[in-house]
Write a protein that holds these residues in place. Structure first.
Motif, PDB file in Angstrom:
ATOM      1  N   ALA B  37      10.636  14.222   0.412  1.00  0.00           N
ATOM      2  CA  ALA B  37      12.011  13.891   0.054  1.00  0.00           C
ATOM      3  C   ALA B  37      12.075  13.457  -1.406  1.00  0.00           C
ATOM      4  O   ALA B  37      12.993  13.807  -2.140  1.00  0.00           O
ATOM      5  N   ALA B  38      11.080  12.689  -1.815  1.00  0.00           N
ATOM      6  CA  ALA B  38      11.059  12.172  -3.183  1.00  0.00           C
ATOM      7  C   ALA B  38      10.870  13.304  -4.186  1.00  0.00           C
ATOM      8  O   ALA B  38      11.276  13.212  -5.341  1.00  0.00           O
ATOM      9  N   LEU B  51       6.212   3.535  -6.337  1.00  0.00           N
ATOM     10  CA  LEU B  51       5.630   4.654  -5.602  1.00  0.00           C
ATOM     11  C   LEU B  51       4.437   4.211  -4.770  1.00  0.00           C
ATOM     12  O   LEU B  51       3.459   3.680  -5.302  1.00  0.00           O
ATOM     13  N   ASP B  52       4.536   4.435  -3.469  1.00  0.00           N
ATOM     14  CA  ASP B  52       3.378   4.171  -2.611  1.00  0.00           C
ATOM     15  C   ASP B  52       2.438   5.366  -2.701  1.00  0.00           C
ATOM     16  O   ASP B  52       2.874   6.509  -2.629  1.00  0.00           O
ATOM     17  N   MET B  61      -0.184  10.723  -5.739  1.00  0.00           N
ATOM     18  CA  MET B  61      -0.642  11.089  -7.080  1.00  0.00           C
ATOM     19  C   MET B  61       0.073  12.332  -7.600  1.00  0.00           C
ATOM     20  O   MET B  61       0.389  12.433  -8.780  1.00  0.00           O
ATOM     21  N   ASP B  62       0.311  13.246  -6.695  1.00  0.00           N
ATOM     22  CA  ASP B  62       1.007  14.462  -7.112  1.00  0.00           C
ATOM     23  C   ASP B  62       2.418  14.147  -7.583  1.00  0.00           C
ATOM     24  O   ASP B  62       2.894  14.695  -8.574  1.00  0.00           O
ATOM     25  N   LEU B  63       3.041  13.258  -6.837  1.00  0.00           N
ATOM     26  CA  LEU B  63       4.385  12.852  -7.225  1.00  0.00           C
ATOM     27  C   LEU B  63       4.370  12.252  -8.622  1.00  0.00           C
ATOM     28  O   LEU B  63       5.197  12.571  -9.468  1.00  0.00           O
ATOM     29  N   LEU B  64       3.426  11.364  -8.829  1.00  0.00           N
ATOM     30  CA  LEU B  64       3.323  10.710 -10.129  1.00  0.00           C
ATOM     31  C   LEU B  64       3.167  11.747 -11.236  1.00  0.00           C
ATOM     32  O   LEU B  64       3.867  11.722 -12.255  1.00  0.00           O
ATOM     33  N   LYS B  65       2.253  12.685 -11.009  1.00  0.00           N
ATOM     34  CA  LYS B  65       2.017  13.721 -12.015  1.00  0.00           C
ATOM     35  C   LYS B  65       3.304  14.498 -12.271  1.00  0.00           C
ATOM     36  O   LYS B  65       3.686  14.773 -13.403  1.00  0.00           O
ATOM     37  N   ARG B  66       3.982  14.793 -11.183  1.00  0.00           N
ATOM     38  CA  ARG B  66       5.222  15.565 -11.265  1.00  0.00           C
ATOM     39  C   ARG B  66       6.274  14.821 -12.088  1.00  0.00           C
ATOM     40  O   ARG B  66       6.917  15.391 -12.971  1.00  0.00           O
ATOM     41  N   PRO B  74       9.502   4.633 -16.143  1.00  0.00           N
ATOM     42  CA  PRO B  74       8.377   3.786 -15.749  1.00  0.00           C
ATOM     43  C   PRO B  74       8.080   3.951 -14.261  1.00  0.00           C
ATOM     44  O   PRO B  74       8.994   3.924 -13.443  1.00  0.00           O
ATOM     45  N   VAL B  75       6.816   4.113 -13.945  1.00  0.00           N
ATOM     46  CA  VAL B  75       6.411   4.245 -12.546  1.00  0.00           C
ATOM     47  C   VAL B  75       5.454   3.120 -12.202  1.00  0.00           C
ATOM     48  O   VAL B  75       4.515   2.840 -12.942  1.00  0.00           O
ATOM     49  N   LEU B  76       5.726   2.484 -11.095  1.00  0.00           N
ATOM     50  CA  LEU B  76       4.883   1.388 -10.647  1.00  0.00           C
ATOM     51  C   LEU B  76       4.233   1.799  -9.331  1.00  0.00           C
ATOM     52  O   LEU B  76       4.924   2.188  -8.385  1.00  0.00           O
ATOM     53  N   ILE B  77       2.924   1.747  -9.301  1.00  0.00           N
ATOM     54  CA  ILE B  77       2.221   2.219  -8.120  1.00  0.00           C
ATOM     55  C   ILE B  77       1.967   1.081  -7.141  1.00  0.00           C
ATOM     56  O   ILE B  77       1.633  -0.025  -7.527  1.00  0.00           O
ATOM     57  N   LEU B  78       2.157   1.432  -5.878  1.00  0.00           N
ATOM     58  CA  LEU B  78       1.939   0.492  -4.788  1.00  0.00           C
ATOM     59  C   LEU B  78       0.824   1.089  -3.945  1.00  0.00           C
ATOM     60  O   LEU B  78       0.916   2.237  -3.537  1.00  0.00           O
TER      61      LEU B  78
END
Lengths: 222, 222
Positions: B37-38, B51-52, B61-66, B74-78
Motif C-alpha cells: 500500500a505504501a 517506516l517499519d 528497505m526496498d521502500l526506503l530505496k524507492r 526525511p525517513v525514520l526507520i523503525l
DNA sequence: CCCGGCGTTAAGGCTCGCGTAAGGTCCGAG
DNA sequence: CTCGGACCTTACGCGAGCCTTAACGCCGGG
C-alpha cells in the motif's frame, strides 16, 4: 569548510577510537577532551559536532544550548546512559541525533553522514528575510533602502534573529550571543542596540517586532 | 504542506499507539499497514515518513530505496532488531534516523521533530486543535480570523490547554502554570484572562469551553 | 593629543499587561 | 421557582517592561 568534525569526549580510549574511525572515513576530526575547552570554540568552524554529554567542566547540555544559540551546526549527542528523558531533552534542545554507548564506530560514521547529507547547506552564509538580506560571510546587510553597515554587536543581534527568523528569541539568548556576558546586569543595553538597529533598518524596521515579556522576532514583512 | 506524517507499520497495537502519540503532539499521522500500500503513495505528500523495516509485502528497505530515488523526504526507520549492520545499511541508504523497538512514544516524537526541524520553517512545537494553530516556538497563534498576538499569560494558558487538548484542565493547574503564584487569592483573575482570550479568539471562541466546577477545555470545533 | 567609532550607562516618558473590583449572568441543587 | 455559588464581562489604576535621547568611557588611528 572541509570535513572538519568537532569531537568533545573525555574518555581517552573511546575518543581515540572514534578519531581513527572518522579519519578512515574521510573526515577530519578535531578532538577536545573537556567541556571548558569546547566552550571557546566557534561551532561554525565545523561540519558536525559530536558531543559527549558526561563531561568534566561544563556540562554537555550547556554546551549544546550554547552552540544552538550561535549556530545551526548539526550536533550529535553521545551518551553513556540510555535514558529516554535525556534523549528527549537533548533532541528538544536541537540535537540532530543521539547515540548511546556502547556503539559501533561504523554506526556513528553512518549517522554523521546522515547529518551531513541534509539539504540545509544550500543557501549557506546568506539569509533572506523579507526585504532584509544578511550575508554572514561578508558581514553585510542590504535592505530596501540599500546597503547599511552595522556595528559588531548589532550584526550579532541581527544575525541571531535572522537564523531564528520567524521565531521569538529570548532577550537572554540575544544578550548571551551578542554582548560580553561578563556584566549581566543592565539588560537595558540590549534595548539600545535594538533601538539603533531599528533606526538603521529604517523602512524595514517593522520586521523587527518586539514580543512582549519574551524578546524579539524578525519576521518577513509579507 | 501541513504536519502530515506517513506511518508504515503492520503491528496494529503499536501502530495505533504511535498514531495517538503523534496526533497528540500536533502531527497529522497517516497510517498504512502494509508495504504494498505504501508503495503507491507519493512521499512528497508527507513531512516525514516513519517506516517499519519488517513488513509483509514489499520489504522495508526496498521502500526506503524507492522513496529516496523520488524525494528528499526525511525517513525514520523503525525496527524490531537492534542490529548494527541493519542500522548502517539503513542510514547509508539515506534514512535520517533509526529507532529500535521497544521505544517510548515520546522519544519517537522527539526524533521526528528533530528531523522536521531541518528544512527550516515550521513544524516544530506546533499544536493544531480545530481551527486554532499554536506555534510554541514562534509564540504565535493563528485562528480562522488570522494571526493574533497574545500576552505572555494568555499564551501560557492557551498553551497548556492545547497540550492537554480535549481534556478538562483544572483552574488550579492553569493558575499555577500561567500566573504569578505569589498571591493566589482572587481566583477571579483567571476568569479575566480566559475572557480576554475568548475575545481574541473571536469566531473560534466556542472551542474554549467551560467545564463547570472544574476548569476549562480546549476542543476541536468538530 | 585629539578625534571618531563603539559599547555602555543613566534617566525620563510611554505603552502595555496584570490584577482587582464591581455588577451582571449562568448553572445546579433543593 | 428560588437561592447561592460559580462564572463572565467591563472598567480602571498601578507597575513592569520597553523605547529613546543624551552623555560617559574606552579604545583605535591620525
Amino acid at each position: 569548510m572541509s570535513n572538519r568534525i568537532l569531537l568533545v569526549e573525555d574518555d581517552l580510549a573511546l575518543g581515540q577510537q572514534v578519531v581513527d574511525t572518522l579519519s578512515q572515513a574521510g573526515f577530519d576530526p578535531h578532538w577536545v577532551q573537556d567541556g571548558d575547552a569546547a566552550r571557546g570554540l566557534n561551532p561554525d568552524d565545523y561540519r558536525v559536532i559530536v558531543l559527549d554529554l558526561m563531561l568534566p567542566g561544563t556540562y554537555g547540555m550547556d554546551l549544546l544550548k550554547r552552540y544552538r544559540t550561535k549556530s545551526e551546526v548539526p550536533v550529535l549527542i553521545l551518551s553513556a546512559r540510555d535514558d529516554t528523558a535525556d534523549k528527549i531533552r537533548g533532541l528538544k534542545l536541537g540535537a540532530d541525533d543521539y547515540v548511546t554507548k556502547p556503539f559501533f564506530p561504523e554506526e556513528l560514521v553512518a549517522r554523521i553522514q546522515a547529518c551531513v547529507r541534509r539539504p540545509n547547506l544550500v543557501g549557506t552564509e546568506r539569509i533572506i528575510v523579507g526585504a532584509i538580506q544578511i550575508d554572514l560571510e561578508r558581514r553585510e546587510v542590504t535592505t530596501s533602502d540599500g546597503t547599511l553597515s552595522l556595528t559588531p554587536v548589532e550584526f550579532e543581534i541581527l544575525g541571531l534573529l535572522a537564523r531564528r527568523k520567524g521565531s521569538a528569541v529570548t532577550r537572554d539568548a540575544l544578550v548571551d550571543a551578542a554582548l560580553d556576558t561578563a556584566h549581566d546586569n543592565s539588560r537595558r543595553t540590549l534595548d539600545v542596540h535594538i533601538s539603533r538597529l531599528r533606526g538603521k533598518l529604517r523602512s524595514d524596521a517593522a520586521q523587527l517586532e518586539t514580543v512582549w515579556g519574551i524578546g524579539y522576532r524578525l519576521s518577513e514583512g509579507s
